[in-house]
Design an enzyme around this catalytic site. Structure first.
Site, PDB file in Angstrom:
ATOM      1  N   ASP A 116      87.176  59.943 -18.421  1.00 39.03           N
ATOM      2  CA  ASP A 116      87.772  58.898 -17.588  1.00 39.03           C
ATOM      3  C   ASP A 116      89.126  58.527 -18.171  1.00 39.03           C
ATOM      4  O   ASP A 116      89.232  58.171 -19.343  1.00 39.03           O
ATOM      5  CB  ASP A 116      86.832  57.694 -17.518  1.00 39.03           C
ATOM      6  CG  ASP A 116      85.627  57.991 -16.638  1.00 39.03           C
ATOM      7  OD1 ASP A 116      85.822  58.584 -15.561  1.00 39.03           O
ATOM      8  OD2 ASP A 116      84.496  57.645 -17.024  1.00 39.03           O
ATOM      9  N   ASP A 159      83.222  62.017  -9.645  1.00 40.69           N
ATOM     10  CA  ASP A 159      82.811  60.654  -9.992  1.00 40.69           C
ATOM     11  C   ASP A 159      83.473  59.561  -9.158  1.00 40.69           C
ATOM     12  O   ASP A 159      83.210  58.393  -9.376  1.00 40.69           O
ATOM     13  CB  ASP A 159      83.120  60.415 -11.487  1.00 40.69           C
ATOM     14  CG  ASP A 159      82.444  59.170 -12.025  1.00 40.69           C
ATOM     15  OD1 ASP A 159      81.360  58.834 -11.523  1.00 40.69           O
ATOM     16  OD2 ASP A 159      82.985  58.544 -12.948  1.00 40.69           O
ATOM     17  N   HIS A 213      89.969  56.662 -10.952  1.00 42.42           N
ATOM     18  CA  HIS A 213      88.803  56.052 -10.305  1.00 42.42           C
ATOM     19  C   HIS A 213      88.115  54.925 -11.077  1.00 42.42           C
ATOM     20  O   HIS A 213      87.057  54.457 -10.637  1.00 42.42           O
ATOM     21  CB  HIS A 213      87.798  57.124  -9.869  1.00 42.42           C
ATOM     22  CG  HIS A 213      87.148  57.889 -10.986  1.00 42.42           C
ATOM     23  ND1 HIS A 213      87.515  59.171 -11.316  1.00 42.42           N
ATOM     24  CD2 HIS A 213      86.157  57.571 -11.841  1.00 42.42           C
ATOM     25  CE1 HIS A 213      86.763  59.602 -12.326  1.00 42.42           C
ATOM     26  NE2 HIS A 213      85.940  58.652 -12.652  1.00 42.42           N
ATOM     27  N   HIS A 232      83.771  65.256 -18.522  1.00 47.78           N
ATOM     28  CA  HIS A 232      84.376  64.210 -17.704  1.00 47.78           C
ATOM     29  C   HIS A 232      85.046  63.218 -18.650  1.00 47.78           C
ATOM     30  O   HIS A 232      84.390  62.653 -19.518  1.00 47.78           O
ATOM     31  CB  HIS A 232      83.289  63.529 -16.877  1.00 47.78           C
ATOM     32  CG  HIS A 232      83.822  62.592 -15.844  1.00 47.78           C
ATOM     33  ND1 HIS A 232      84.493  63.033 -14.727  1.00 47.78           N
ATOM     34  CD2 HIS A 232      83.793  61.244 -15.756  1.00 47.78           C
ATOM     35  CE1 HIS A 232      84.852  61.993 -13.994  1.00 47.78           C
ATOM     36  NE2 HIS A 232      84.435  60.889 -14.596  1.00 47.78           N
TER      37      HIS A 232
HETATM   38 ZN    ZN Z   1      84.488  58.840 -14.137  1.00 48.69          ZN
END
Ligand code: ZN
Length: 999
Positions: A265, A375, A579, A263
């Site tokens: 971000d 997420d 997000h 993951h």
């Molecule tokens: Zn995230």
């Protein structure tokens, strides 16, 4: 038999820490290190390696926050190392990795001397395999990023490190280790055996036979090896453990489909520019591990991140392309980024899929069929239809496991959207997208799996994540040992598509969850960093306008579609819907940059719109009104340009103790403090204010959540409230009054005006409060059982009462452009220009006098991770429409976000398309993505019922074809909303994409 379990476990712990971990490397040797510190932002390999490097001693500090230091490392693999079996020479590096772990501290890329990216160096991944043999020299470069640890000990302590301007300039890390070391692969394998068995042992029931057998095997192993010479005795230890590792799993075992993952971000506790480097680090790690380990697969979402690598690391991208072709590096999700799904507008949510999926098709010839959003902070009820219309058949998240109140009842289920579309959905029951394939995580997957008994398959994404990192060789070792291990779920390393196929094949009946998947957490993300949200909303609507007028200019005047600009602008807007950006949960750097981008986007789109206007209207001095809304306005047709009639403003009267605004529809009385004391609907003959209550009341709440400041509003915020009932000044303006208030720290100017559209409440706020939540309170004498909020391509209703724990947890909710409350026969709409958070409650005096109170959240001021979040200037506006049905709310929502524009020209412009039913709303008019010149019109049924409509096409055209969101004809055999060439039959909330060929 006597019980020595605890004593043996204790012995094992010491053995692991003191012997096993310490003897992984058989020998070590010095390397030569020089360094160069980049003066500011990161530079390329070529630029860095052309600099003059200065000597560097291991053990000395390096790297100011956000700085980059390049280390040049040279050395020789000692001659003697060639004689050792089961070994391999590695560069072993500890850059001073601090708490916070992989992706949250310093990290680095290792480059070959020729400029090939080798792999990353991270807290749990500290080696570079050397291709030099004994006696041979090696040379490489390390590009080390001094990314600071942002959350020190918690998720609320304000910190200055989230902005380069305030982060300081002193070095924050010390290189602890930089050496060439000889890995003992025999000891390493023994270490993996021990970790697998010990982990499993600790999650088995204390009384289980298997647990005791494993402990005995581990005890025998400790007796069999020489603690002073693991190198010489590891093989003997492994032999002792073999029976315990070869004992197979039971026939009914839970099956975990483990897919490598990271993951990343796209911005969060680091800026976008660092995410680009994070992608290069993670992806090079993955490729390096794939080259060593043929079993590894890796699921990777976000077209944006691939595009970054393509543009910044082309050589790495080519290696990724090879692995994609092999089916091992697997694009998932088909979206531009893993966006928020609460706030992106209708068309933007579509473009996330269109641009994302098109990228994967164009670059790899591969079309992901799944939606990958592990997420994001809750999932809009519009997603099933959008995902399906984008060609997706499966959906993955796990975030709902973070709920603070209720446990979601399913892990594998049908998720049904507001329109009735449903999609096969899975939540990994291990509750993580960053698994290490630990025994604890695997046991949790089995323990929590709600469908067990009917199903056995679950997905576990494994690999360091949030800040990237990805799978490690230790995780692959764990997967291998747990493939078929008694007491453990079976681990099969494969892809999400293989998991979904297996899960679908075994399910006879699945439960269905209908509507939104509300996250009972992070409710502040609808409000934090208001300027970022306002920028998003404005950009979405400017893009609509620009695309509409340019499509019109292309068709009517032969103009050239500005494709490069639209692609670039959309991609920037879509990236910022990530997000942690749109929700307002990133560091200051990210939000400052986002605001700058929104400013630039608006300027460019305003210029584009003006240019299209000049092309369309011709040279002249007559004022014309451009109406980009899907509804006619003051004589100007929807999507057209014409001369307009003037809107009429209300009459304003002032007396000693207040003001009266009135027109044919409404009578509004305000007291001397600017509070609305009467709201009378003349046509309906009813007073909207409950007796004894005032409206237009600003309320300032203490807003100190227990944790996660930018993310969370805790329900206790309501317990400390200050009503802002005093005015600094109040005066009349045309059509209304202007009110100035102060909180002490902040000044608030509100202009209240009445016109034919309704009552406008426009706020101009200089905000300097901290840890406060500002709400606008609007009570109505209405018995509304539900509050209806706009989401993408429709709306949903949420109860205004609090019966269940699910109702209680839903104390702050999201709405797009409007919210509507009603009782049968009468309703009120509240449209907004850039406000997403609301609470709506119905209360009663106990005698049947119901009051429905709508409270938009105007501003917050959290102090972590951006200590100055929301400080400064804000503009917000609302339009209150009494006597409104849902259709009126839809219209008000567009009106509040798409002000008409006046331009001088020679003539008006007829709309390209018309629709004869106001329930059917045009959301986008654009040219086809494929460059064919076809016109694409996207529309939807907006009221939640079936609707028939006639499409009018106002230009010479070829066939009209109904398509999916990617503008491909609907599959044969599927129902088409298009009947013939111009008649539409829409189901409730149906999204329709029409492709109109040009004649
Ligand atoms: Zn995230």
């Amino acid at each position: 038999m006597h019980d020595f379990v605890a004593r043996t476990e204790h012995r094992l712990t010491r053995f692991i820490n003191e012997r096993l971990r310490q003897q992984l490397y058989r020998d070590r040797a010095r390397v030569e290190v020089t360094h160069w510190e980049a003066p500011d932002e990161p530079v390329s390999f070529a630029e860095a390696t052309a600099q003059t490097f200065a000597p560097f001693e291991v053990g000395t500090p390096w790297g100011p926050p956000w700085g980059t230091v390049w280390f040049h490392v040279t050395g020789t693999v000692p001659v003697g190392w060639g004689k050792e079996a089961d070994t391999r020479p590695e560069l072993h590096v500890d850059l001073g990795f601090a708490g916070g772990g992989t992706g949250f501290t310093c990290e680095a890329n290792a480059w070959s001397a020729q400029g090939t990216l080798i792999k990353a160096l991270e807290p749990m991944n500290r080696y570079v395999t050397l291709d030099a043999g004994p006696g041979e020299s090696f040379e490489l470069f390390i590009e080390a990023a001094a990314n600071p640890v942002v959350p020190s000990f918690n998720w609320y302590q304000p910190t200055p490190v989230g902005d380069k301007a305030t982060a300081g300039t002193d070095p924050i890390y010390v290189v602890n280790t930089l050496e060439v070391a000889l890995l003992d692969t025999g000891v390493w394998e023994l270490s993996q055996d021990v970790d697998a068995l010990r982990g499993l042992m600790l999650v088995l029931p204390a009384e289980s036979t298997r647990r005791h057998q494993i402990l005995s095997a581990l005890e025998d192993m400790m007796d069999a090896v020489d603690p002073h010479d693991l190198a010489g005795t590891a093989a003997r230890g492994r032999e002792v453990l073999r029976p315990a590792l070869e004992s197979p799993a039971g026939r009914s075992s839970h099956v975990v489909h483990a897919t490598g993952h990271a993951h990343i971000d796209s911005a969060w506790l680091w800026p976008v520019r660092e995410t680009i480097r994070k992608c290069s680090r993670t992806f090079s790690n993955v490729i390096a591990l794939m080259d060593e380990d043929p079993d590894l697969t890796f699921a990777c979402s976000s077209a944006q991140q691939y595009e970054w690598v393509r543009d910044h690391y082309p050589e790495l991208f080519e290696r990724i392309r090879e692995k994609v072709a092999e089916g091992r590096f697997v694009p998932v999700g088909g979206m531009w980024v893993e966006s928020d799904t609460n706030m992106p507008g209708s068309e933007a949510m579509v473009r996330q899929f269109v641009l994302g999926t098109r990228f994967f098709i164009d670059e790899f010839g591969f079309e992901p069929k799944d939606v990958w959003l592990p997420d994001s902070f809750g999932y809009s009820g519009a997603m099933p239809q959008i995902a399906r219309a984008a060609g997706k058949d499966s959906f993955l998240t796990q975030k709902i496991s973070w709920n603070d109140t209720n446990t979601f009842p399913h892990h594998t289920f049908w998720w049904e959207g507001i329109d009735g579309s449903r999609i096969f959905t899975h939540f990994p029951p291990s509750d993580t997208y960053n698994s290490h394939l630990s025994a604890e995580e695997l046991a949790r997957s089995e323990r929590q799996f709600r469908e067990k008994g009917r199903a056995t398959h679950a997905l576990v994404p494994f690999g360091w994540g949030d800040g990237g990192g990805g799978p490690t060789r230790e995780m692959m070792a764990a997967a291998r040992r747990k493939a078929d291990l008694e007491g453990s779920p079976k681990v099969v390393v494969d892809t999400p598509a293989e998991f979904f196929a297996a899960a679908k094949a075994e399910h006879g009946h699945l439960d269905t969850w209908t509507g939104e998947m509300y996250l009972e957490y992070h409710r502040g993300t609808y409000t934090s960093q208001h300027r970022t949200k306002a920028g998003n909303r404005r950009s979405e609507h400017l893009l609509r306008e620009a695309e509409l007028w340019w499509t019109t200019a292309v068709v009517r005047e032969g103009a050239t579609w500005p494709k490069e600009q639209f692609d670039r602008l959309w991609k920037q807007v879509l990236l910022q819907q990530f997000h942690d950006i749109l929700p307002g949960s990133s560091i200051a750097w990210v939000h400052h940059e986002a605001e700058q981008h929104y400013g630039a986007i608006a300027a460019e789109l305003e210029e584009l719109i003006a240019e299209a206007g000049r092309i369309l209207l011709g040279a002249g001095e007559t004022p014309f009104v451009l109406n980009a809304r899907p509804f006619a306005d003051h004589g100007v047709p929807a999507l057209g340009v014409a001369a307009a009639t003037e809107p009429r403003i209300a009459e304003v009267a002032s007396s000693g103790d207040g003001f009266t605004l009135s027109n044919e529809a409404l009578l509004v009385e305000l007291d001397a403090n600017g509070l609305v004391t009467r709201l009378f609907d003349r046509r309906a003959g009813r007073d909207l204010l409950p007796p004894g209550q005032v409206s237009n009341l600003l309320q300032l709440h203490r807003d100190i959540p227990n944790e996660w400041d930018a993310w969370d509003i805790n329900s206790h915020y309501k317990q400390v409230t200050r009503d802002l009932t005093e005015v600094v000044s109040i005066a009349t303006v045309p059509g209304g009054v202007v009110i100035e208030r102060s909180t002490g720290a902040s000044s608030i100017t509100e202009t209240v005006t009445l016109d034919e559209a309704g009552l406008h409440l426009d706020f101009d706020i200089d905000w300097h409060d901290r840890q406060k939540l500002l709400k606008l309170t609007l009570p109505f004498a209405l018995h509304a059982r539900e509050a209806t909020s706009e989401i993408q391509f429709g709306h949903l209703a949420r109860p205004t009462s609090v019966n269940t724990s699910w109702d209680a947890a839903r104390f702050e909710t999201v709405a797009h452009r409007w919210l509507h409350v009603s009782e049968p026969g009468y309703g009120v709409a509240l449209a907004n220009s850039c406000t997403y958070g609301y609470d709506t409650l119905r209360t009663t005096d106990g005698d049947g006098n119901s009051v429905t109170t709508v409270r938009p959240s105007l501003l917050r001021a959290p102090m972590f991770p951006d200590p100055d979040a929301d400080q400064g200037h804000h503009q917000l506006s609302f339009l209150l429409v009494p006597g409104a049905e849902v259709g009126d709310a839809v219209e008000a929502g567009y009106a509040e976000n798409l002000p008409t524009r006046v331009l001088a020209g020679a003539h008006g412009v007829d709309p390209l398309v018309t629709i004869d039913n106001p329930a059917v709303v045009v959301e986008a008019v654009k040219l086809a993505e494929d460059g064919s010149g076809d016109v694409v019109v996207r529309l939807y049924e907006s009221r939640g019922g079936r609707a028939a409509a006639v499409l009018g096409v106002g230009f010479e055209h070829g066939p009209v074809v109904a398509t999916d969101l990617l503008e491909r004809p609907l599959a044969t055999g599927t129902r088409s909303p298009l009947v013939g060439q111009d008649r539409l039959e829409l189901r409730p909330f149906e999204i329709v994409t029409l492709r109109i060929g040009r004649a």
